[in-house]
Design an enzyme around this catalytic site. Structure first.
Site, PDB file in Angstrom:
ATOM      1  N   PHE B 116      59.057  35.904  83.550  1.00 53.90           N
ATOM      2  CA  PHE B 116      58.473  36.005  84.880  1.00 53.90           C
ATOM      3  C   PHE B 116      59.432  36.758  85.786  1.00 53.90           C
ATOM      4  CE2 PHE B 116      55.019  34.382  87.502  1.00 53.90           C
ATOM      5  CZ  PHE B 116      54.092  34.047  86.542  1.00 53.90           C
ATOM      6  N   GLN B 242      55.299  36.212 101.745  1.00 58.05           N
ATOM      7  CA  GLN B 242      55.273  37.020 100.527  1.00 58.05           C
ATOM      8  C   GLN B 242      53.946  37.735 100.293  1.00 58.05           C
ATOM      9  OE1 GLN B 242      55.456  35.132  96.321  1.00 58.05           O
ATOM     10  NE2 GLN B 242      57.374  36.241  96.627  1.00 58.05           N
ATOM     11  N   HIS B 244      52.090  39.461  97.332  1.00 58.03           N
ATOM     12  CA  HIS B 244      52.138  39.553  95.874  1.00 58.03           C
ATOM     13  C   HIS B 244      51.659  40.943  95.490  1.00 58.03           C
ATOM     14  CE1 HIS B 244      51.315  38.791  91.673  1.00 58.03           C
ATOM     15  NE2 HIS B 244      51.833  37.587  91.759  1.00 58.03           N
ATOM     16  N   LEU B 254      44.116  37.007  93.152  1.00 60.45           N
ATOM     17  CA  LEU B 254      45.375  37.271  92.474  1.00 60.45           C
ATOM     18  C   LEU B 254      45.222  37.556  90.989  1.00 60.45           C
ATOM     19  CD1 LEU B 254      48.404  37.081  93.371  1.00 60.45           C
ATOM     20  CD2 LEU B 254      48.461  35.052  91.945  1.00 60.45           C
ATOM     21  N   GLU B 257      51.423  37.458  87.921  1.00 57.00           N
ATOM     22  CA  GLU B 257      52.585  38.129  87.377  1.00 57.00           C
ATOM     23  C   GLU B 257      52.712  37.865  85.872  1.00 57.00           C
ATOM     24  OE1 GLU B 257      55.773  37.901  90.259  1.00 57.00           O
ATOM     25  OE2 GLU B 257      57.039  37.215  88.632  1.00 57.00           O
ATOM     26  N   ARG B 288      58.993  40.070  93.662  1.00 57.94           N
ATOM     27  CA  ARG B 288      57.735  40.532  94.246  1.00 57.94           C
ATOM     28  C   ARG B 288      57.896  41.417  95.462  1.00 57.94           C
ATOM     29  NH1 ARG B 288      54.596  34.791  93.492  1.00 57.94           N
ATOM     30  NH2 ARG B 288      54.406  35.042  91.240  1.00 57.94           N
ATOM     31  N   HIS B 354      50.191  36.225 100.118  1.00 60.11           N
ATOM     32  CA  HIS B 354      50.195  35.220  99.068  1.00 60.11           C
ATOM     33  C   HIS B 354      50.882  33.910  99.416  1.00 60.11           C
ATOM     34  CE1 HIS B 354      50.005  33.784  94.997  1.00 60.11           C
ATOM     35  NE2 HIS B 354      51.303  33.795  94.835  1.00 60.11           N
ATOM     36  N   ARG B 396      60.283  34.275  97.582  1.00 57.36           N
ATOM     37  CA  ARG B 396      60.162  33.303  96.495  1.00 57.36           C
ATOM     38  C   ARG B 396      59.997  34.010  95.160  1.00 57.36           C
ATOM     39  NH1 ARG B 396      55.815  31.188  93.641  1.00 57.36           N
ATOM     40  NH2 ARG B 396      54.133  31.870  95.006  1.00 57.36           N
TER      41      ARG B 396
HETATM   42  C1  LIG Z   1      46.134  32.471  93.329  1.00 53.34           C
HETATM   43  C2  LIG Z   1      47.471  31.814  93.376  1.00 53.34           C
HETATM   44  C3  LIG Z   1      48.269  31.753  92.231  1.00 53.34           C
HETATM   45  C4  LIG Z   1      49.502  31.139  92.252  1.00 53.34           C
HETATM   46  N1  LIG Z   1      50.251  31.076  91.115  1.00 53.34           N
HETATM   47  C5  LIG Z   1      51.440  30.440  91.133  1.00 53.34           C
HETATM   48  C6  LIG Z   1      52.216  30.296  89.944  1.00 53.34           C
HETATM   49  O1  LIG Z   1      51.841  30.745  88.862  1.00 53.34           O
HETATM   50  N2  LIG Z   1      53.390  29.658  90.023  1.00 53.34           N
HETATM   51  C7  LIG Z   1      53.845  29.134  91.191  1.00 53.34           C
HETATM   52  O2  LIG Z   1      54.905  28.548  91.201  1.00 53.34           O
HETATM   53  N3  LIG Z   1      53.122  29.227  92.324  1.00 53.34           N
HETATM   54  C8  LIG Z   1      51.932  29.872  92.324  1.00 53.34           C
HETATM   55  N4  LIG Z   1      51.208  29.961  93.487  1.00 53.34           N
HETATM   56  C9  LIG Z   1      51.662  29.254  94.687  1.00 53.34           C
HETATM   57  C10 LIG Z   1      51.340  27.783  94.611  1.00 53.34           C
HETATM   58  O3  LIG Z   1      50.200  27.592  93.825  1.00 53.34           O
HETATM   59  C11 LIG Z   1      51.082  27.148  95.964  1.00 53.34           C
HETATM   60  O4  LIG Z   1      52.105  27.495  96.827  1.00 53.34           O
HETATM   61  C12 LIG Z   1      51.055  25.652  95.833  1.00 53.34           C
HETATM   62  O5  LIG Z   1      50.102  25.268  94.882  1.00 53.34           O
HETATM   63  C13 LIG Z   1      50.788  24.927  97.124  1.00 53.34           C
HETATM   64  O6  LIG Z   1      50.640  23.547  96.850  1.00 53.34           O
HETATM   65  P1  LIG Z   1      50.632  22.451  97.987  1.00 53.34           P
HETATM   66  O7  LIG Z   1      50.628  21.132  97.308  1.00 53.34           O
HETATM   67  O8  LIG Z   1      51.689  22.725  98.958  1.00 53.34           O
HETATM   68  O9  LIG Z   1      49.254  22.691  98.742  1.00 53.34           O
HETATM   69  P2  LIG Z   1      47.757  22.976  98.249  1.00 53.34           P
HETATM   70  O10 LIG Z   1      47.576  22.854  96.799  1.00 53.34           O
HETATM   71  O11 LIG Z   1      47.325  24.213  98.925  1.00 53.34           O
HETATM   72  O12 LIG Z   1      46.983  21.761  98.872  1.00 53.34           O
HETATM   73  C14 LIG Z   1      46.817  21.581 100.246  1.00 53.34           C
HETATM   74  C15 LIG Z   1      46.143  20.261 100.437  1.00 53.34           C
HETATM   75  O13 LIG Z   1      46.175  19.911 101.804  1.00 53.34           O
HETATM   76  C16 LIG Z   1      44.910  19.472 102.203  1.00 53.34           C
HETATM   77  N5  LIG Z   1      44.800  19.741 103.634  1.00 53.34           N
HETATM   78  C17 LIG Z   1      45.105  20.880 104.295  1.00 53.34           C
HETATM   79  N6  LIG Z   1      44.887  20.724 105.613  1.00 53.34           N
HETATM   80  C18 LIG Z   1      44.444  19.461 105.783  1.00 53.34           C
HETATM   81  C19 LIG Z   1      44.038  18.699 106.914  1.00 53.34           C
HETATM   82  N7  LIG Z   1      44.029  19.206 108.143  1.00 53.34           N
HETATM   83  N8  LIG Z   1      43.624  17.431 106.707  1.00 53.34           N
HETATM   84  C20 LIG Z   1      43.601  16.895 105.448  1.00 53.34           C
HETATM   85  N9  LIG Z   1      43.969  17.572 104.371  1.00 53.34           N
HETATM   86  C21 LIG Z   1      44.395  18.834 104.533  1.00 53.34           C
HETATM   87  C22 LIG Z   1      43.933  20.200 101.328  1.00 53.34           C
HETATM   88  O14 LIG Z   1      42.727  19.498 101.237  1.00 53.34           O
HETATM   89  C23 LIG Z   1      44.690  20.229 100.016  1.00 53.34           C
HETATM   90  O15 LIG Z   1      44.456  19.040  99.314  1.00 53.34           O
HETATM   91  C24 LIG Z   1      49.970  30.589  93.465  1.00 53.34           C
HETATM   92  C25 LIG Z   1      49.181  30.639  94.611  1.00 53.34           C
HETATM   93  C26 LIG Z   1      47.946  31.261  94.587  1.00 53.34           C
HETATM   94  C27 LIG Z   1      47.153  31.344  95.837  1.00 53.34           C
END
Ligand SMILES: Cc1cc2nc3c(=O)[nH]c(=O)nc-3n(C[C@H](O)[C@H](O)[C@H](O)COP(=O)(O)OP(=O)(O)OC[C@H]3O[C@@H](n4cnc5c(N)ncnc54)[C@H](O)[C@@H]3O)c2cc1C
Ligand code: SF4
Ligand code: FES
Lengths: 233, 582
Positions: B116, B242, B244, B254, B257, B288, B354, B396
């Protein structure tokens, strides 16, 4: 081109029963139905209500009945639907909360009923449990489920008998029953051998056709059924 | 109505779910509130992998992972945090496997690993296989596995509860107060629930929706970060966002990578692997920020495909078998959303907004801090993309976000378990819901005002065009004026839907406000950082400036509504800042 979008609408605060409304929207062939719904909501009528989040077919929020078939609105393009008129309605068989939003509680309760989590009886080793690529392959397909409910709500057996656990729950049971690391397949098989379990499946294949993740659902159900037969023999 | 739990977690992505699991396992009365059903969280969209120096494929060490993280972040990373990340990556990934995550396997049955961007052996010598993965749906598997475990351990969920305000006692959160609960809007019927708690965790994810082309879900509107900011807390390093390199043209979906990790090429219109001119050693697997800039440079030099604003990602030479086994989902996206067959055709891509490196400042135990001295806000925790520890610094590395969720989500949970013992339940009354009730009512009450949609689109345009991969003082000032204008118009937004049942019109209006707040802090922090570092690339200040800017920005809401900026030092332990070449 102009597309006529006919949407089945229902607002419990205003309507006694669902009714169809027609909207004209400008769309390109690569637009998805979700794009059209957004156009209606943002340009014509902000009260139109639907769930959506990822917009690329991975979160399972926007399964709905589109031209008579269950699909994800974000994964079906205008050109795939052929024709200038598209009908949209909520998933069949679940209570409608408003417009295209259905009450998912019973669906998730069934998912939970099959113990959808790994249960390994041996103590956790220091490093990973070993699993061969072949053993993993056996349940690879059923790990893809995004719990969108397109399958269960397309199933005539479910419409006829809403207590039927339904294809989605069986898919998720399959994912663990066939995981070489799991020791509790028998418990899940007992749940699924019950009157509302796998035997309600009439191999109609609606579920397999509906699944946006391309999971071979009917096959998974058959594999679980054979396992039950084996288990009870 | 008032409810109460010892601890509440806002957000059911990877960070929130792991924290909830720790609480449930320790028997703490706790609950998760989420505006989406947990399995709809955007963690499920993560594709490529999660890095941990398991050494299953070749020699690897957590120290190398730590170094890569720091260098990848252009030395703005707090090195004590990077050490925690790299060490605990190993145990958390193993723990996920024990929870049942179906990782791809090596021939010996171990967790499979692949290359990666920016992850190297022996402090930069060449790419290393460190990313553990489950095809190209690693995030889906993480989210599912954690949710499954939450079911197993009886975690209580408030599904489709939209948190609209934070409550504190003894002053506002930025002024020494203690977090004492949240106000949540039940989407089904519009009831405002006050939930009091001894510990409140924010795990609400990112805010990519402030940009026009983004990989982020519609729901990623920076709710937690904006609420913290409104209550006087700083947001850290907001200028680092970031882009991507490989998003589907126009849509931003997306293409991981992982494609390049498996050997895909980036090609310009002359069919040239242009990365050889920008990062001769790592080529397509450079970090990135560098790859995104290289793509922009190619486009500017007229070497985009057909002279347009995109280049090609080419997977054809990988062969069908590898594509189907390792990259099934993303190649499916290409077929569905671009109508292209990746077996036989190169894929048009462009950079897509991203990931937020910045967010709510936290310490190593995921406790929120409120100033440059890292003073802890009692009762408040944050982790995941909403937070800034900071392990990502100015840029990142791929896979490190998932590691961040696991490691600091777990730490948040464990810290809350300790902190709620012996703490008293705050005295909160239903009156706590009144301020936000009035704000929500105002949207409904206005007969015909500004349309939230227009504001969101105009914001997304200006952020994309003026606060994107390359920035200049002039463009940033333009963005500041535009955001101010939009903030003013936002005070006159009205909604069509005046009802109480599943009113997404109303909640989206609320979300636009969160985007405006986070965008405002981003623009201000960008203007003030007169250097180029990681993802923040100022054409008018092209060099990194360690003398003046080796520090984290803290953006706080000033009395006049403008953003006030402060700075705090970067923690440096093992690796002194060096020029960043790959
Ligand atoms: C397409 C894509 C591919 C990716 N691939 C990778 C990868 O391969 N490797 C890597 O390390 N990272 C990757 N990332 C980044 C990573 O996936 C995210 O940064 C990470 O999953 C975020 O997780 P989180 O738990 O912070 O929030 P999220 O999974 O975004 O969850 C947010 C949560 O908060 C809740 N929420 C938000 N606002 C409120 C509110 N006001 N009231 C109640 N609930 C709320 C939502 O319902 C949800 O449950 C990728 C991101 C994307 C977009
Ligand atoms: S099996 Fe397919 S259709 Fe059924 S819930 Fe899962 S993803 Fe949806
Ligand atoms: S919006 Fe996520 S599946 Fe369609």
């Amino acid at each position: 081109m102009q597309i006529e979008l006919r949407i089945l609408r229902f607002d419990p605060e205003r309507d006694r029963k669902p009714h169809e409304e027609s909207y004209q929207v400008e769309a390109g062939p690569m637009d998805r139905v979700l794009d059209l719904l957004h156009k209606v909501k943002y340009e014509q009528d902000g009260t139109l209500t639907f769930r959506r989040s990822c917009a690329h077919g991975v979160c399972g929020s926007d399964a709905m009945l589109i031209n008579g078939r269950n699909r994800l609105a974000c994964k079906i393009r205008v050109d795939q639907l052929k024709g200038r008129r598209i009908t949209v309605a909520p998933l069949p068989g679940l209570p409608v909360m408003k417009d295209l939003v259905v009450d998912m509680e019973s669906f998730f309760a069934k998912f939970r009923s099959v113990q959808p989590y790994l249960q390994a009886d041996d103590p956790d080793p220091e490093r990973e449990r070993r699993q061969s690529a072949e053993d993993r392959e056996v349940f690879d397909d059923t790990t893809k489920c995004i719990l969108c409910a397109a399958c269960t709500t397309s199933c005539p057996s479910f419409w006829a008998q809403p207590s039927y656990v339904g294809p989605a729950a069986i898919v998720n049971a399959h994912r663990f029953i066939f995981d070489s690391r799991d020791d509790h397949a028998a418990d899940r098989l007992d749940v699924l051998a019950d009157g509302d379990g796998v035997w309600r499946c009439r191999t109609i294949f609606n579920c397999t056709d509906a699944c946006p993740r391309g999971i071979h659902i009917t096959q998974a159900i058959l594999e679980v059924s054979s396992k039950i037969v084996e288990h009870h023999a | 109505m008032i409810r109460e739990h010892d601890a509440i977690v806002v957000g059911a992505g990877g960070a929130g779910l792991w924290a909830a699991l720790e609480l449930a396992k320790a028997g703490v009365d706790s609950a998760v509130l989420t505006k989406l059903y947990p399995t709809r969280s955007h963690t499920g969209a993560a594709q490529g992998g999660v890095c941990a120096a398991l050494g299953n494929q070749e020699e690897d060490h957590w120290e190398w992972h730590m170094f890569d993280t720091i260098k990848g972040g252009d030395y703005l990373v707090d090195q004590d945090a990077a050490e925690v990340l790299a060490r605990e990556a190993i145990e958390t990934v193993i723990e996920l496997e024990h929870m049942g995550l179906p990782f791809n396997r090596t021939p010996e049955g171990k967790i499979d690993q692949r290359r990666f961007g920016g992850h190297t052996r022996n402090y930069g010598e060449g790419p290393v296989m460190r990313a553990c993965f489950a095809a190209d749906r690693t995030g889906h598997m993480i989210l599912q596995t954690l949710y499954q475990q939450c079911i197993k351990h009886g975690v209580k969920f408030y599904d489709e509860y939209h948190v609209v305000d934070l409550i504190s006692e003894g002053g506002d959160l930025g002024a020494g107060g203690r977090a004492s609960g949240v106000v949540a809007y039940r989407i089904a019927d519009g009831e405002l629930a006050v939930i009091r708690a001894k510990a409140v965790m924010l795990a609400t994810g990112g805010f990519g929706r402030m940009f026009r082309v983004t990989s982020n879900a519609w729901s990623l509107t920076g709710d937690g970060a904006a609420l913290a900011y409104r209550h006087g807390l700083p947001l850290e390093d907001m200028e680092f966002y970031q882009f991507h390199p490989t998003g589907i043209v126009g849509l931003g979906i997306l293409l991981s990578e992982a494609a390049r990790g498996e050997g895909a090429y980036l090609l310009n219109k002359d069919g040239q692997r242009f990365m050889e001119r920008y990062a001769p050693k790592l080529m397509e697997l450079a970090p990135r920020d560098m790859v995104s800039r290289a793509i922009y440079q190619e486009i500017r030099a007229g070497r985009g495909i057909d002279g347009k604003d995109y280049v090609y990602l080419d997977v054809r030479h990988l062969g069908r078998k590898k594509i189907d086994e390792k990259l099934p989902d993303i190649t499916d996206f290409v077929r569905v959303y671009q109508g292209i067959e990746p077996y036989t055709d190169p894929i048009p891509i462009q950079p897509t907004a991203h990931y937020a490196m910045g967010g709510i400042p936290t310490n190593l135990n995921s406790q929120v801090t409120r100033d440059a001295a890292n003073t802890v806000v009692p009762g408040l925790y944050a982790a995941g993309e909403a937070a800034c520890v900071s392990v990502h610094g100015a840029n990142r590395l791929g896979t490190n976000s998932l590691v961040d969720l696991l490691v600091f989500g777990r730490r948040a949970g464990r810290q809350m378990v300790l902190d709620v013992k012996g703490a008293d339940m705050p005295a909160v009354t239903e009156a706590a819901a009144e301020p936000v009730r009035a704000e929500l009512e105002a949207f409904r009450a206005r007969p015909k005002g500004e349309r939230k949609e227009a504001i969101r689109t105009e914001l997304a345009d200006v952020m994309m065009d003026d606060v994107g991969v390359y920035r200049t003082g002039e463009a940033l000032e333009r963005a500041r004026a535009k955001v101010d204008e939009l903030r003013d118009r936002y005070t006159r937004v009205s909604v069509d839907d005046k009802g109480t049942t599943f009113n997404t019109d109303l909640l989206e209006a609320r979300e636009v406000g969160y985007l405006l707040d986070t965008a405002q802090t981003m623009v201000a922090a960008c203007i003030n950082r007169k250097e180029s570092r990681g993802a923040h690339s100022r054409e008018d200040f092209p060099e990194r400036d360690d003398v003046n800017f080796l520090s984290h920005s803290l953006a706080t809401k000033g009395a006049d509504g403008a953003v006030a900026l402060d700075y705090k030092p970067v923690t440096i332990t093992k690796f002194q800042p060096k020029p960043r070449v790959y």
